[in-house]
Design an enzyme around this catalytic site. Structure first.
Site, PDB file in Angstrom:
ATOM      1  N   ASP A  63       7.530   0.027   4.314  1.00 63.54           N
ATOM      2  CA  ASP A  63       8.681   1.017   4.133  1.00 63.54           C
ATOM      3  C   ASP A  63       7.906   2.430   4.625  1.00 63.54           C
ATOM      4  OD1 ASP A  63      10.425   3.574   3.865  1.00 63.54           O
ATOM      5  OD2 ASP A  63      11.024   2.419   2.040  1.00 63.54           O
ATOM      6  N   ASN A  90       8.836   4.759  15.317  1.00 59.94           N
ATOM      7  CA  ASN A  90      10.218   4.446  15.835  1.00 59.94           C
ATOM      8  C   ASN A  90      11.102   4.578  14.719  1.00 59.94           C
ATOM      9  OD1 ASN A  90      12.265   3.443  17.644  1.00 59.94           O
ATOM     10  ND2 ASN A  90      11.885   1.942  16.402  1.00 59.94           N
ATOM     11  N   TYR A 157      20.709  13.757   9.781  1.00 50.62           N
ATOM     12  CA  TYR A 157      20.075  13.291  10.909  1.00 50.62           C
ATOM     13  C   TYR A 157      19.285  14.194  11.778  1.00 50.62           C
ATOM     14  CZ  TYR A 157      19.363   9.730  14.742  1.00 50.62           C
ATOM     15  OH  TYR A 157      18.740   9.085  15.722  1.00 50.62           O
ATOM     16  N   LYS A 161      15.731  14.929  13.172  1.00 49.24           N
ATOM     17  CA  LYS A 161      15.150  14.777  14.518  1.00 49.24           C
ATOM     18  C   LYS A 161      14.832  16.093  15.149  1.00 49.24           C
ATOM     19  CE  LYS A 161      16.081  10.375  14.565  1.00 49.24           C
ATOM     20  NZ  LYS A 161      14.946   9.486  14.642  1.00 49.24           N
TER      21      LYS A 161
HETATM   22  P1  NAD Z   1      18.199   0.293  14.648  1.00 50.36           P
HETATM   23  O1  NAD Z   1      18.851   0.653  13.418  1.00 50.36           O
HETATM   24  O2  NAD Z   1      18.676  -0.622  15.723  1.00 50.36           O
HETATM   25  O3  NAD Z   1      16.476  -0.123  14.389  1.00 50.36           O
HETATM   26  C1  NAD Z   1      15.905   0.639  13.476  1.00 50.36           C
HETATM   27  C2  NAD Z   1      14.950  -0.431  12.719  1.00 50.36           C
HETATM   28  O4  NAD Z   1      14.091   0.473  11.867  1.00 50.36           O
HETATM   29  C3  NAD Z   1      15.429  -1.627  12.035  1.00 50.36           C
HETATM   30  O5  NAD Z   1      14.954  -2.727  12.286  1.00 50.36           O
HETATM   31  C4  NAD Z   1      15.277  -1.076  10.433  1.00 50.36           C
HETATM   32  O6  NAD Z   1      14.998  -2.113   9.608  1.00 50.36           O
HETATM   33  C5  NAD Z   1      14.011  -0.293  10.760  1.00 50.36           C
HETATM   34  N1  NAD Z   1      13.793   0.698   9.549  1.00 50.36           N
HETATM   35  C6  NAD Z   1      14.714   1.535   8.934  1.00 50.36           C
HETATM   36  N2  NAD Z   1      14.063   2.038   7.941  1.00 50.36           N
HETATM   37  C7  NAD Z   1      13.015   1.808   7.887  1.00 50.36           C
HETATM   38  C8  NAD Z   1      11.705   2.218   7.023  1.00 50.36           C
HETATM   39  N3  NAD Z   1      11.867   3.042   6.066  1.00 50.36           N
HETATM   40  N4  NAD Z   1      10.570   1.761   7.304  1.00 50.36           N
HETATM   41  C9  NAD Z   1      10.275   0.782   8.273  1.00 50.36           C
HETATM   42  N5  NAD Z   1      11.448   0.113   9.103  1.00 50.36           N
HETATM   43  C10 NAD Z   1      12.543   0.863   8.845  1.00 50.36           C
HETATM   44  O7  NAD Z   1      17.793   1.841  15.283  1.00 50.36           O
HETATM   45  P2  NAD Z   1      17.583   2.010  16.773  1.00 50.36           P
HETATM   46  O8  NAD Z   1      18.725   2.453  17.583  1.00 50.36           O
HETATM   47  O9  NAD Z   1      16.779   1.006  17.562  1.00 50.36           O
HETATM   48  O10 NAD Z   1      16.648   3.570  16.789  1.00 50.36           O
HETATM   49  C11 NAD Z   1      15.147   3.516  17.005  1.00 50.36           C
HETATM   50  C12 NAD Z   1      14.972   4.928  16.711  1.00 50.36           C
HETATM   51  O11 NAD Z   1      15.524   5.694  17.906  1.00 50.36           O
HETATM   52  C13 NAD Z   1      15.510   5.695  15.517  1.00 50.36           C
HETATM   53  O12 NAD Z   1      14.244   6.621  14.882  1.00 50.36           O
HETATM   54  C14 NAD Z   1      16.433   6.390  15.831  1.00 50.36           C
HETATM   55  O13 NAD Z   1      17.032   7.380  15.065  1.00 50.36           O
HETATM   56  C15 NAD Z   1      16.287   6.734  17.267  1.00 50.36           C
HETATM   57  N6  NAD Z   1      17.315   7.030  17.987  1.00 50.36           N
HETATM   58  C16 NAD Z   1      18.004   5.999  18.420  1.00 50.36           C
HETATM   59  C17 NAD Z   1      19.279   6.362  19.369  1.00 50.36           C
HETATM   60  C18 NAD Z   1      20.355   5.374  19.682  1.00 50.36           C
HETATM   61  O14 NAD Z   1      21.427   5.807  20.318  1.00 50.36           O
HETATM   62  N7  NAD Z   1      20.410   4.042  19.343  1.00 50.36           N
HETATM   63  C19 NAD Z   1      19.534   7.730  19.774  1.00 50.36           C
HETATM   64  C20 NAD Z   1      18.618   8.832  19.565  1.00 50.36           C
HETATM   65  C21 NAD Z   1      17.518   8.278  18.596  1.00 50.36           C
END
Ligand code: NAD
Length: 256
Positions: A63, A90, A157, A161
Site C-alpha cells: 500500500d 501512479n 481528489y 492532485k
Molecule cells: P484505476 O482505479 O483504474 O487503477 C488504479 C490502481 O491503483 C488499481 O489497480 C488500484 O488497486 C491501485 N491502488 C489504489 N490504491 C493503492 C494503494 N494505496 N497502493 C497501491 N496501489 C493502489 O485508476 P486509473 O484510472 O488507472 O488511474 C491511475 C492514476 O491516474 C491515478 O493516480 C489517477 O488518479 C490518475 N488519473 C486518472 C484519470 C482517468 O481518467 N482515469 C484522470 C486523471 C488522473
C-alpha cells in the site's frame, strides 16, 4: 546516458498503471509491479505477459500510503532487478462524490493519504536510491486535469492532485543536480475502471463518459496507452531537459 534498467510502477494491476508497465517493458526496462494484495491475480497475469514477451518482472505487493511498504517495494526492486532507474508513482484513488462542504475528514485523509502522502513516499525512497546509485533517474507521478483546475464534488481528489504538482516542481529543483528528472502526467478522461467508478457515482458511467467526450476538442476519450506513451517519452534519453513539468494529456478538454 542509457537509462534502460529497472522501473517500479505502482497501481500496475489495471488501467493506466498496467499500460505503463507493459510499455516500459516493451521499451526495454525490467519492471517491478506493485498494487494492493487484492490485485495479486491481475499482477500475476501481467507479470506472465511481460515475462513471456519482453523483460524480467517482479511483483511487490503493498500500500503506497504506508511508508514501510514503499521502502520494501524499493528494496525488493533493487535486490531483484539490480537497481531502480524509473519510479512511476501512479497508484491513486478517486474520492467519494460529495459536494463541498459535506466532504468528510475521513475522505480527505484517505484520499490525501494515498494520492499525496503515497506519492511523497514513492518519490522520496526512489530519489534516495537513485542518488545512492549515482547514475541519474526518472521519477514520474500521477496528477490530473483536476490537479490544474478545481473540480466540483471531489474536493479531496483535486487537492491531492494539486499537491502532486507542487511536490513534483519542488523535488525537480532539488534532484536536478543528480541528473534525476521529476515530472507528472495530468490525464483528462481516460477510459479505466476509475473513470467508470466515478461516472457511476455521478449518475451512470456511460452517460458520464458521453458527456466528457463532448467536452474535449478532439471529441474522444483517452486510452491508458495514451498515458503510457508520454511516460515512455519522459523516461527516454531525449527528455533529459524536461523536469518539474505536468504534462496534460486530455484531448483539449474544456469545462462549461
Ligand atoms: P484505476 O482505479 O483504474 O487503477 C488504479 C490502481 O491503483 C488499481 O489497480 C488500484 O488497486 C491501485 N491502488 C489504489 N490504491 C493503492 C494503494 N494505496 N497502493 C497501491 N496501489 C493502489 O485508476 P486509473 O484510472 O488507472 O488511474 C491511475 C492514476 O491516474 C491515478 O493516480 C489517477 O488518479 C490518475 N488519473 C486518472 C484519470 C482517468 O481518467 N482515469 C484522470 C486523471 C488522473
Amino acid at each position: 546516458m542509457d537509462l534502460k534498467g529497472a522501473a517500479l510502477v505502482t497501481g500496475a494491476a489495471r488501467g493506466i498503471g498496467r499500460a505503463v508497465a507493459l510499455r516500459l517493458a516493451e521499451d526495454g526496462f525490467d519492471v517491478a509491479l506493485n498494487d494492493l494484495e487484492y490485485s495479486k491475480g491481475d499482477l500475476e497475469a501481467l507479470s506472465q505477459e511481460i515475462s513471456l514477451k519482453f523483460r524480467k518482472t517482479i511483483i511487490t505487493l503493498g500500500d503506497v500510503s504506508r511508508e514501510a511498504d514503499v521502502i520494501r517495494m524499493v528494496d525488493s526492486t533493487v535486490q531483484d532487478l539490480g537497481g531502480l532507474d524509473v519510479m512511476v508513482a501512479n497508484a491513486g484513488i478517486v474520492s467519494v462524490v460529495t459536494p463541498f462542504p459535506d466532504t468528510t475528514i475521513e475522505d480527505w485523509d484517505h484520499t490525501l493519504g494515498i494520492n499525496a502522502r503515497g506519492i511523497f513516499f514513492c518519490y522520496k525512497y526512489a530519489a534516495q536510491q537513485m542518488i545512492k546509485q549515482g547514475r541519474g533517474g526518472r521519477i514520474i507521478g500521477a496528477s490530473s486535469v483536476a490537479g490544474k483546475q478545481g473540480y466540483a464534488t471531489i474536493t479531496p481528489y483535486a487537492a491531492s492532485k494539486f499537491a502532486v504538482r507542487g511536490l513534483t516542481q519542488s523535488a525537480a529543483k532539488d534532484l536536478g543536480p543528480y541528473n534525476i528528472t521529476v515530472n507528472t502526467y495530468a490525464p483528462g478522461f481516460i477510459d479505466t475502471p476509475m473513470l467508470t467508478a466515478l461516472g457511476d457515482g455521478l449518475g451512470g458511467a456511460e452517460a458520464y463518459k458521453a458527456k466528457r467526450i463532448q467536452q474535449t476538442a478532439v471529441r474522444d476519450i483517452g486510452k491508458p496507452e495514451d498515458i503510457a506513451s508520454i511516460v515512455s517519452y519522459l523516461v527516454s534519453k531525449e527528455s533529459h531537459f524536461i523536469t518539474g513539468q505536468s504534462i496534460s494529456v486530455n484531448g483539449g478538454i474544456y469545462f462549461d
